[in-house]
Scaffold this motif. Structure first.
Motif, PDB file in Angstrom:
ATOM      1  N   GLN A 152      38.957 -33.740 -18.984  1.00  7.56           N
ATOM      2  CA  GLN A 152      39.922 -32.955 -18.219  1.00  7.56           C
ATOM      3  C   GLN A 152      41.246 -33.687 -18.092  1.00  7.56           C
ATOM      4  O   GLN A 152      42.323 -33.116 -18.304  1.00  7.56           O
ATOM      5  CB  GLN A 152      39.372 -32.676 -16.815  1.00  7.56           C
ATOM      6  N   PHE A 153      41.155 -34.962 -17.746  1.00  7.76           N
ATOM      7  CA  PHE A 153      42.366 -35.736 -17.495  1.00  7.76           C
ATOM      8  C   PHE A 153      43.164 -35.934 -18.785  1.00  7.76           C
ATOM      9  O   PHE A 153      44.384 -35.820 -18.797  1.00  7.76           O
ATOM     10  CB  PHE A 153      41.994 -37.082 -16.876  1.00  7.76           C
ATOM     11  N   ARG A 154      42.469 -36.225 -19.868  1.00 10.57           N
ATOM     12  CA  ARG A 154      43.140 -36.430 -21.151  1.00 10.57           C
ATOM     13  C   ARG A 154      43.866 -35.161 -21.589  1.00 10.57           C
ATOM     14  O   ARG A 154      44.973 -35.235 -22.150  1.00 10.57           O
ATOM     15  CB  ARG A 154      42.114 -36.849 -22.214  1.00 10.57           C
ATOM     16  N   ARG A 155      43.272 -34.017 -21.319  1.00  6.79           N
ATOM     17  CA  ARG A 155      43.900 -32.749 -21.673  1.00  6.79           C
ATOM     18  C   ARG A 155      45.231 -32.572 -20.927  1.00  6.79           C
ATOM     19  O   ARG A 155      46.222 -32.114 -21.503  1.00  6.79           O
ATOM     20  CB  ARG A 155      42.951 -31.600 -21.344  1.00  6.79           C
ATOM     21  N   VAL A 156      45.251 -32.956 -19.656  1.00  6.05           N
ATOM     22  CA  VAL A 156      46.478 -32.843 -18.861  1.00  6.05           C
ATOM     23  C   VAL A 156      47.542 -33.814 -19.373  1.00  6.05           C
ATOM     24  O   VAL A 156      48.719 -33.467 -19.487  1.00  6.05           O
ATOM     25  CB  VAL A 156      46.187 -33.102 -17.368  1.00  6.05           C
ATOM     26  N   VAL A 157      47.121 -35.037 -19.689  1.00  5.20           N
ATOM     27  CA  VAL A 157      48.064 -36.033 -20.214  1.00  5.20           C
ATOM     28  C   VAL A 157      48.667 -35.562 -21.535  1.00  5.20           C
ATOM     29  O   VAL A 157      49.875 -35.683 -21.759  1.00  5.20           O
ATOM     30  CB  VAL A 157      47.367 -37.398 -20.395  1.00  5.20           C
ATOM     31  N   ASP A 158      47.843 -35.020 -22.412  1.00  2.00           N
ATOM     32  CA  ASP A 158      48.327 -34.527 -23.705  1.00  2.00           C
ATOM     33  C   ASP A 158      49.355 -33.415 -23.515  1.00  2.00           C
ATOM     34  O   ASP A 158      50.379 -33.370 -24.207  1.00  2.00           O
ATOM     35  CB  ASP A 158      47.161 -34.018 -24.555  1.00  2.00           C
ATOM     36  N   GLU A 159      49.086 -32.524 -22.575  1.00  2.00           N
ATOM     37  CA  GLU A 159      50.042 -31.445 -22.316  1.00  2.00           C
ATOM     38  C   GLU A 159      51.343 -31.987 -21.733  1.00  2.00           C
ATOM     39  O   GLU A 159      52.442 -31.517 -22.074  1.00  2.00           O
ATOM     40  CB  GLU A 159      49.445 -30.406 -21.373  1.00  2.00           C
ATOM     41  N   ALA A 160      51.234 -32.991 -20.872  1.00  2.00           N
ATOM     42  CA  ALA A 160      52.425 -33.587 -20.262  1.00  2.00           C
ATOM     43  C   ALA A 160      53.333 -34.228 -21.309  1.00  2.00           C
ATOM     44  O   ALA A 160      54.562 -34.143 -21.221  1.00  2.00           O
ATOM     45  CB  ALA A 160      52.014 -34.624 -19.221  1.00  2.00           C
ATOM     46  N   THR A 161      52.742 -34.862 -22.302  1.00  2.00           N
ATOM     47  CA  THR A 161      53.539 -35.520 -23.345  1.00  2.00           C
ATOM     48  C   THR A 161      54.127 -34.518 -24.335  1.00  2.00           C
ATOM     49  O   THR A 161      55.162 -34.787 -24.946  1.00  2.00           O
ATOM     50  CB  THR A 161      52.690 -36.557 -24.094  1.00  2.00           C
ATOM     51  N   ARG A 162      53.468 -33.378 -24.498  1.00  2.40           N
ATOM     52  CA  ARG A 162      53.987 -32.351 -25.408  1.00  2.40           C
ATOM     53  C   ARG A 162      55.164 -31.588 -24.816  1.00  2.40           C
ATOM     54  O   ARG A 162      56.037 -31.110 -25.541  1.00  2.40           O
ATOM     55  CB  ARG A 162      52.880 -31.348 -25.769  1.00  2.40           C
ATOM     56  N   ARG A 163      55.186 -31.457 -23.506  1.00  2.00           N
ATOM     57  CA  ARG A 163      56.237 -30.676 -22.844  1.00  2.00           C
ATOM     58  C   ARG A 163      57.589 -31.384 -22.907  1.00  2.00           C
ATOM     59  O   ARG A 163      57.668 -32.608 -23.028  1.00  2.00           O
ATOM     60  CB  ARG A 163      55.869 -30.434 -21.380  1.00  2.00           C
ATOM     61  N   LYS A 164      58.641 -30.594 -22.809  1.00  4.17           N
ATOM     62  CA  LYS A 164      59.981 -31.160 -22.759  1.00  4.17           C
ATOM     63  C   LYS A 164      60.168 -31.896 -21.434  1.00  4.17           C
ATOM     64  O   LYS A 164      59.571 -31.540 -20.419  1.00  4.17           O
ATOM     65  CB  LYS A 164      61.029 -30.060 -22.892  1.00  4.17           C
ATOM     66  N   GLY A 165      61.013 -32.910 -21.449  1.00  2.00           N
ATOM     67  CA  GLY A 165      61.281 -33.646 -20.229  1.00  2.00           C
ATOM     68  C   GLY A 165      60.501 -34.937 -20.147  1.00  2.00           C
ATOM     69  O   GLY A 165      59.851 -35.366 -21.103  1.00  2.00           O
ATOM     70  N   GLU A 166      60.573 -35.567 -18.978  1.00  2.00           N
ATOM     71  CA  GLU A 166      59.915 -36.844 -18.739  1.00  2.00           C
ATOM     72  C   GLU A 166      58.402 -36.648 -18.627  1.00  2.00           C
ATOM     73  O   GLU A 166      57.923 -35.890 -17.782  1.00  2.00           O
ATOM     74  CB  GLU A 166      60.449 -37.457 -17.449  1.00  2.00           C
ATOM     75  N   SER A 167      57.657 -37.346 -19.461  1.00  2.00           N
ATOM     76  CA  SER A 167      56.199 -37.180 -19.491  1.00  2.00           C
ATOM     77  C   SER A 167      55.555 -37.530 -18.159  1.00  2.00           C
ATOM     78  O   SER A 167      54.592 -36.875 -17.729  1.00  2.00           O
ATOM     79  CB  SER A 167      55.584 -38.036 -20.603  1.00  2.00           C
ATOM     80  N   THR A 168      56.070 -38.565 -17.494  1.00  2.00           N
ATOM     81  CA  THR A 168      55.477 -38.984 -16.223  1.00  2.00           C
ATOM     82  C   THR A 168      55.638 -37.900 -15.153  1.00  2.00           C
ATOM     83  O   THR A 168      54.711 -37.617 -14.390  1.00  2.00           O
ATOM     84  CB  THR A 168      56.107 -40.296 -15.734  1.00  2.00           C
ATOM     85  N   GLU A 169      56.818 -37.294 -15.100  1.00  2.00           N
ATOM     86  CA  GLU A 169      57.054 -36.222 -14.136  1.00  2.00           C
ATOM     87  C   GLU A 169      56.224 -34.989 -14.495  1.00  2.00           C
ATOM     88  O   GLU A 169      55.697 -34.309 -13.611  1.00  2.00           O
ATOM     89  CB  GLU A 169      58.549 -35.860 -14.090  1.00  2.00           C
TER      90      GLU A 169
END
Length: 204
Positions: free
Chosen positions: A68-85
């Motif tokens: 579950q967590f890895r899926r969220v991280v992958d989506e965060a890095t794919r999205r535009k903008g700052e991955s951490t935010e």
């Protein structure tokens, strides 16, 4: 004491932090790790710091599974903008996180169970998936038949946590409106979270 509560306390003790800022956390009495070697302190490696940051954030949201967590991280890095935010924003848009932030229940673990048992609706429709992703403007409500449950009444009366600005709560109607995806600085974590370390952990 239920197995769920015991598991929650084990997470805090293992990580050595009062992860949810609760008065009953075992870390308040013993800040070191469990076991006979718990008091030994070593300087953590970069990998150790990254791993600890991941475990801390993953544990905070109800001890999410690695998948579950890895899926969220992958989506965060794919999205535009700052991955951490993006990572924090995605986690805070989960239905169980908003139910917890709104003080409808006492813990994030209780929020997950509360949703699973069908006590919550989104925009008037029952939702039983804790990881359901909310969109800005969505209204989360406690279903009418569930509003007199003892633990709901206790949680809403105590209101142990401040409701963040990105959520509007009507305690008379037991509804919460998710206004927008928040930034890291707006999220009221009891302990410091370091999502940058988490992004680096998964980018190895």
């Amino acid at each position: 004491m239920t197995k769920r509560i015991q598991a929650k306390h084990k997470i805090s003790r293992r990580l050595g932090v009062n992860l949810w800022g609760t008065a009953k956390s075992p870390v308040n009495a013993r800040s070191y790790g469990p076991g006979q070697h718990g008091q030994r302190r070593r300087k953590p490696s970069d990998y150790g710091l990254q791993l600890a940051a991941k475990q801390q954030l993953k544990g905070y949201y109800g001890n999410l599974t690695e998948k579950q967590f890895r899926r969220v991280v992958d989506e965060a890095t794919r999205r535009k903008g700052e991955s951490t935010e993006n990572l924090i924003g995605l986690l805070e848009s989960r239905l169980d996180a908003v139910v917890y932030r709104a003080n409808f229940v006492a813990t994030v673990f209780a929020a997950r169970q509360f949703i699973n048992h069908g006590h919550v609706a989104v925009n008037g429709r029952r939702v039983t998936i804790p990881s359901y992703r909310l969109k800005p403007g969505d209204v989360v409500s406690v279903r009418e038949k569930s509003r007199q449950l003892t633990f709901v009444l206790e949680a809403t009366q105590r209101r142990e946590r401040e409701v963040p600005e990105y959520i509007d709560v009507d305690f008379d109607k037991l509804t919460a409106t998710y206004n927008r995806m928040p930034q890291l600085a707006e999220v009221p974590y009891p302990v410091q979270m370091d999502p940058k370390q988490i992004i680096e952990y998964y980018s190895r």
